[in-house]
Design an enzyme around this catalytic site. Structure first.
Site, PDB file in Angstrom:
ATOM      1  CD  GLU A  37       1.086  -7.528  -6.423  1.00  0.00           C
ATOM      2  OE1 GLU A  37       1.893  -7.438  -5.585  1.00  0.00           O
ATOM      3  OE2 GLU A  37       0.231  -8.580  -6.548  1.00  0.00           O
ATOM      4  CE  LYS A  52       1.608  -6.852  -0.589  1.00  0.00           C
ATOM      5  NZ  LYS A  52       1.981  -8.311  -1.257  1.00  0.00           N
ATOM      6  CB  CYS A 104      -1.027  -9.091  -3.136  1.00  0.00           C
ATOM      7  SG  CYS A 104      -1.302 -11.055  -3.590  1.00  0.00           S
TER       8      CYS A 104
END
Length: 394
Positions: A157, A218, A270
């Site tokens: 990430e 995301k 994540c």
């Protein structure tokens, strides 16, 4: 409130249904915090075989029902019919779990792909320091240049800690390198682009290039880390929320998977990997699972290990291989049974080499999700309430 001595079986079933309901609610309210459901305790236990059938939800339900039935056994003994049913309900998941363990719900969809997952081990206090930008870019470049030739190179990430449109020269260099190697390279990188209303927003993203393509934005943001829930109300009301902090936008719901070497890759950034239903939606449209993270926020706590455990459950639920690339650990490759096959130690800089096998087909959980269990729980709660009313009228 529902506990009644005259209805011990209904009481136990209602408790299990309510337990599941609170786990679902916790994963939804204010975008949700679905951390460590009860079912994760069985990842290496006898109920793990239920995960492909009903996900971590089914395991949580089975645990709650088992506990409630054990508590109510003395009351169930008063009526032999209820006792027999109770014992069947108590034993069924503990027999079915081992019976379904390691059952191949999915099938290979191609040849094995070799993988190199790069773990930079960049300290959190240096991650976003402008003075460290060139050093971090050089770190991932050099580790990749010196790595073995593989099919898929994965960086964690925000491995590129600068906006994608400002890093085109660097990305171009890595794109040419990946193509020359015959590799796909996937990395985390923040993106700046206009939303559907034409407003310029920032997104936490993954992009794929070389022998791959696509960018994923995301969707599940970390509360108070990447955005502030109820921001319009809280800013100005509580001084803490007036401090400068991240303000990422949420990516659109309908996004195609990334492509790498001709295969579809389900991307999770994540925190997204801890949402069972969300993860299942992406997994059903892919052959390989990928999660990238920066767990340096957790320091030396147990957090990264818990995060890894939840990623393992996603692989088990989907019956697919998963690559997990992180900044400082745990960087691993997980098989379709949720077992770690390759791993790098925490807090070390290096490259993890491994293999994944693209998989096709849907597990029962990917096909039906939580709906059968949700309907069952609604019926159980209705039955429990009805049983309570009937008992009061007798």
């Amino acid at each position: 409130w529902l506990r009644r001595s005259e209805a011990p079986l209904a009481d136990a079933l209602a408790f299990a249904a309510l337990w599941l309901a609170q786990e679902v609610f916790r994963g939804w309210f204010l975008t949700g915090f679905p951390w460590l459901y009860a079912g994760y305790s069985q990842l290496d236990g006898p109920l793990a075989g239920l995960a492909p059938l009903g996900g971590v939800w089914l395991i949580s339900f089975s645990l709650a029902l088992s506990a409630a039935l054990l508590v109510n056994l003395p009351r169930l003994r008063a009526r032999k019919a209820f006792l027999a049913v109770g014992l069947v309900l108590l034993l069924t998941p503990w027999v079915a779990g081992p019976a379904f363990k390691d059952r191949p719900w999915t099938r290979p969809a191609g040849d094995r792909l070799t993988v190199a997952a790069v773990q930079g081990n960049v300290e959190q206090n240096l991650k976003w320091d402008p003075a460290q930008l060139n050093a971090q870019l050089a770190l991932y470049r050099d580790l990749s240049f010196s790595a073995e030739r593989v099919d898929l190179v994965v960086w964690p990430e925000t491995a590129i800690p600068v906006l994608k449109d400002l890093a085109q020269g660097y990305i171009g260099v890595m794109d040419r390198f990946a193509r020359e190697q015959g590799s796909a390279l996937i990395t985390g990188v923040p993106v700046r682009q206009a939303n559907e209303r034409g407003e310029l927003r920032y997104y936490n993203a993954i992009t794929s290039f070389g022998e791959g393509q696509g960018t994923y934005l995301k969707q599940k943001l970390v509360p108070f880390g990447e955005y502030v829930p109820l921001q319009e109300l809280l800013r100005g009301l509580i001084a803490f929320f007036d401090l400068p902090m991240s303000d990422f936008a949420r990516g659109p719901a309908e996004q195609p998977p990334l492509l790498a070497k001709g295969y579809r890759v389900a991307p999770y950034i994540c925190y997204e990997v801890v949402y069972p239903e969300f993860a299942a939606t992406l997994a059903a449209d892919s052959e390989i699972l990928l999660t990238v993270s920066n767990d340096a926020w957790f320091g030396t706590s147990i957090g990264p290990l818990q995060h890894l455990q939840m990623a393992q459950m996603r692989a088990l639920e989907a019956g697919r291989w998963m690559i997990r690339a992180t900044n400082n650990g745990m960087t691993v490759v997980i098989d379709p049974q949720g077992r770690i096959q390759f791993e790098l130690p925490q807090f070390e800089q290096g490259v993890l080499y491994g293999e994944v096998l693209p998989m096709a087909g849907l597990t029962p959980y990917l096909q039906w999700r939580i709906w059968p269990l949700a309907i069952l729980c609604a019926l159980l709660l209705s039955w429990a309430l009805l049983a309570g009313r009937m008992a009061k009228t007798v």
